[in-house]
Design a protein around this motif. Structure first.
Motif, mmCIF file in Angstrom:
data_model
loop_
_atom_site.group_PDB
_atom_site.id
_atom_site.type_symbol
_atom_site.label_atom_id
_atom_site.label_comp_id
_atom_site.label_asym_id
_atom_site.label_seq_id
_atom_site.Cartn_x
_atom_site.Cartn_y
_atom_site.Cartn_z
ATOM 1 N N PHE B 83 0.824 -1.207 0.000
ATOM 2 C CA PHE B 83 0.000 0.000 0.000
ATOM 3 C C PHE B 83 0.863 1.264 0.000
ATOM 4 N N ASN B 87 0.930 0.666 5.941
ATOM 5 C CA ASN B 87 -0.065 -0.070 6.735
ATOM 6 C C ASN B 87 0.519 -1.229 7.529
ATOM 7 N N LEU B 88 1.669 -1.013 8.133
ATOM 8 C CA LEU B 88 2.225 -2.051 9.006
ATOM 9 C C LEU B 88 1.416 -2.099 10.294
ATOM 10 N N PHE B 89 1.410 -3.275 10.946
ATOM 11 C CA PHE B 89 0.708 -3.404 12.219
ATOM 12 C C PHE B 89 1.549 -2.717 13.292
ATOM 13 N N GLY B 90 1.013 -1.620 13.834
ATOM 14 C CA GLY B 90 1.798 -0.737 14.684
ATOM 15 C C GLY B 90 2.202 -1.337 16.015
ATOM 16 N N HIS B 91 1.473 -2.357 16.484
ATOM 17 C CA HIS B 91 1.748 -2.916 17.804
ATOM 18 C C HIS B 91 2.651 -4.129 17.709
ATOM 19 N N ARG B 92 3.160 -4.430 16.523
ATOM 20 C CA ARG B 92 4.030 -5.600 16.380
ATOM 21 C C ARG B 92 5.369 -5.185 15.774
ATOM 22 N N GLU B 100 3.277 -12.671 10.734
ATOM 23 C CA GLU B 100 1.843 -12.723 11.055
ATOM 24 C C GLU B 100 1.019 -13.582 10.079
ATOM 25 N N GLY B 101 1.184 -13.343 8.784
ATOM 26 C CA GLY B 101 0.388 -14.068 7.785
ATOM 27 C C GLY B 101 0.664 -15.564 7.782
ATOM 28 N N TYR B 133 9.974 -1.450 16.159
ATOM 29 C CA TYR B 133 8.560 -1.247 15.866
ATOM 30 C C TYR B 133 8.450 -0.320 14.655
ATOM 31 N N ALA B 135 6.967 2.373 14.024
ATOM 32 C CA ALA B 135 7.096 3.811 14.255
ATOM 33 C C ALA B 135 8.554 4.251 14.376
ATOM 34 N N GLN B 136 9.454 3.287 14.593
ATOM 35 C CA GLN B 136 10.874 3.641 14.737
ATOM 36 C C GLN B 136 11.608 3.625 13.396
ATOM 37 N N ARG B 149 6.459 -8.495 4.201
ATOM 38 C CA ARG B 149 5.248 -9.082 4.785
ATOM 39 C C ARG B 149 4.372 -9.724 3.704
#
Lengths: 220, 251
Positions: B83, B87-92, B100-101, B133, B135-136, B149
């Motif tokens: 995307f 759209n990465l999962f922010g809490h992982r 994950e998948g 993470y 955000a970093q 991913r």
């Protein structure tokens, strides 16, 4: 001061018994309100329009009624329909339902605050809705909803005193009983107030710490 | 491998796609270009059922794509999507995002997935950030994680929705480099992009969309260097003009 301590020693055992009930009522109704609240929040966000409408009507009705009226209804009116509950059961269920509406709104706000793009990314790797909720949306919604969620717990601790109106022997009720038989209003209610603070302040402090710990992983 | 026939889609009164037909063969790299609002992203999102469509048909591996059907989840597993906003999962963590998948959708053994995920992170050049993470990370790093991913699902084709549009200019190169390597390995790719250099160099075919239709289509060199349709000519002139202005501003 000497009198106060003397009386406190007489009253405290009874008040502490009440405090135990207060904690029980709070804990059980908090769990109940979380479960109903989560269910209502998920219905509220459902793709099926009638479910959405039903959930939001329920939420509005609950929010539009005073908690005491809900408690009276469950305890005094339901027996007419053949539903007999003890005062304790009625108190837990009443508080649980009354607060579920607020819980639902907290949860819904949390779920909606999770970035829509992450939902799409999860779908794009083949996740179905239940898995996507469990793995991606709810964990993040929980973090976002944690401060209002904790706040609700503190409010419920205090509002558990409302069940004294349907004769549940929690702390406020025990205080009232002692006060009306001894006329030591100042001592009794000062003790009651102190005991509430003794429970609520550590709770507030613990929640603060929990929030800080949980947001720690995401922000640097 | 991917066949789109007379695809139509409206949002309310607004017709976004007015009959798009496109065939993509295995191993082909197709770039969709065109002005914003021309329907490029919507075509892409119809391919993996993130968007439903009103008319025409999309077939992937011979199967009809239906956003409402129960099979859509399985189909999405074999189509990787990247995307614009990562759209990465922010809490992982980065590694968890990639795992994950395969772990939760395909239910593969964790240890095996972990090794594969680390190899993918190495491939996109961020194995040292496995425990960070999202955000970093910089945008370019996040986008490379997003590619890893998608690849972790071992897809048969990859869909890229403006993968470099949200990046700072100096970070675009790293992402394009990863995509170029993927194309060289023979991955089937459909790329919505504004990167004309990338399109010219990597695409087997370029489609120019305008107002919900493909108005020009052909080999990259032909569409980008000797466009026949006046709309295409006009669009390319604007893009090149903007690019040369950027260049002169930079010098």
């Amino acid at each position: 001061m000497h009198d106060f301590l003397q009386q406190a020693r007489d009253f405290l055992p009874i008040l502490l018994q009440g405090a135990v009930v207060t904690v029980q009522v709070t804990a059980l109704s908090f769990i109940l309100s979380s479960l109903i609240g989560l269910a209502l929040a998920l219905l509220r966000l459902s793709r099926v329009a009638p479910l959405r409408a039903a959930a939001s009507s329920v939420i509005n009705v609950i929010r539009g009624l005073p908690i005491i009226v809900q408690l009276f209804y469950i305890y005094f009116v339901l027996p007419d329909f053949g539903v007999q509950l003890t005062a304790f059961q009625a108190g837990v269920i009443g508080l649980g339902i009354a607060y579920s509406a607020y819980q639902a709104e907290n949860f819904r706000a949390g779920i909606e605050a999770v970035d829509e793009g992450q939902r799409e990314a999860a779908q794009a790797i083949g996740m179905r809705t239940p898995l996507l909720m469990r793995r991606v949306i709810l964990p993040q919604a929980f973090r976002i909803a944690l401060p209002p969620y904790g706040n609700t717990l503190v409010m419920m601790l205090k509002d558990s005193s409302l069940v004294s109106t349907i004769t549940v022997a929690e702390m406020t009720r025990q205080g009232q009983l002692i006060a009306s038989s001894t006329f030591q209003n100042m001592t009794v209610y000062t003790l009651v107030a102190l005991l509430y603070l003794l429970m609520s302040l550590p709770l507030v402090w613990m929640l603060k710490r929990l929030e800080r710990r949980i947001s720690g992983g995401r922000k640097q | 491998m991917i066949e789109i026939t007379d695809l139509r889609k409206s949002f309310g009164d607004h017709a976004v796609l007015r009959g798009v037909s496109l065939e993509v063969a295995r191993g082909e790299v197709v770039c969709l270009i065109g002005p914003s609002g021309s329907g490029k992203s919507t075509v892409l999102r119809c391919i993996n059922g993130l968007e439903s469509y009103d008319g025409g048909e999309v077939r992937v591996f011979g199967e009809r794509v239906d956003a409402q059907s129960d099979d859509i989840h399985r189909l999405r597993g074999s189509l990787g999507m990247v995307f614009q906003r990562f759209n990465l999962f922010g809490h992982r963590t980065v590694l968890q995002n990639v795992m994950e998948g395969p772990v939760y959708v395909k239910r593969e053994p964790v240890e095996k997935v972990k090794q594969e995920a680390l190899a993918l992170l190495k491939k996109v050049g961020i194995e040292d950030k496995a425990c960070a993470y999202p955000a970093q990370l910089s945008g370019g790093q996040q986008q490379r994680v997003a590619i890893a991913r998608a690849l972790a699902m071992k897809p048969d084709a990859m869909l890229f929705d403006e993968p470099t549009s949200a990046l700072d200019p100096e970070l675009v190169g790293d992402v394009l480099q990863v995509m170029r390597a993927l194309a060289d390995e023979g991955m089937t790719m459909i790329v919505v992009t504004h990167e004309m250099g990338f399109a010219r160099e990597v695409a087997d075919r370029v489609c120019f969309l305008y107002d919900g239709r493909i108005v020009e289509e052909g080999p990259a060199s032909q569409v980008l260097e000797t466009p026949q349709n006046p709309r295409t000519q006009d669009f390319l002139r604007r893009i090149l003009h903007a690019a040369s202005q950027d260049a002169s501003a930079a010098s």
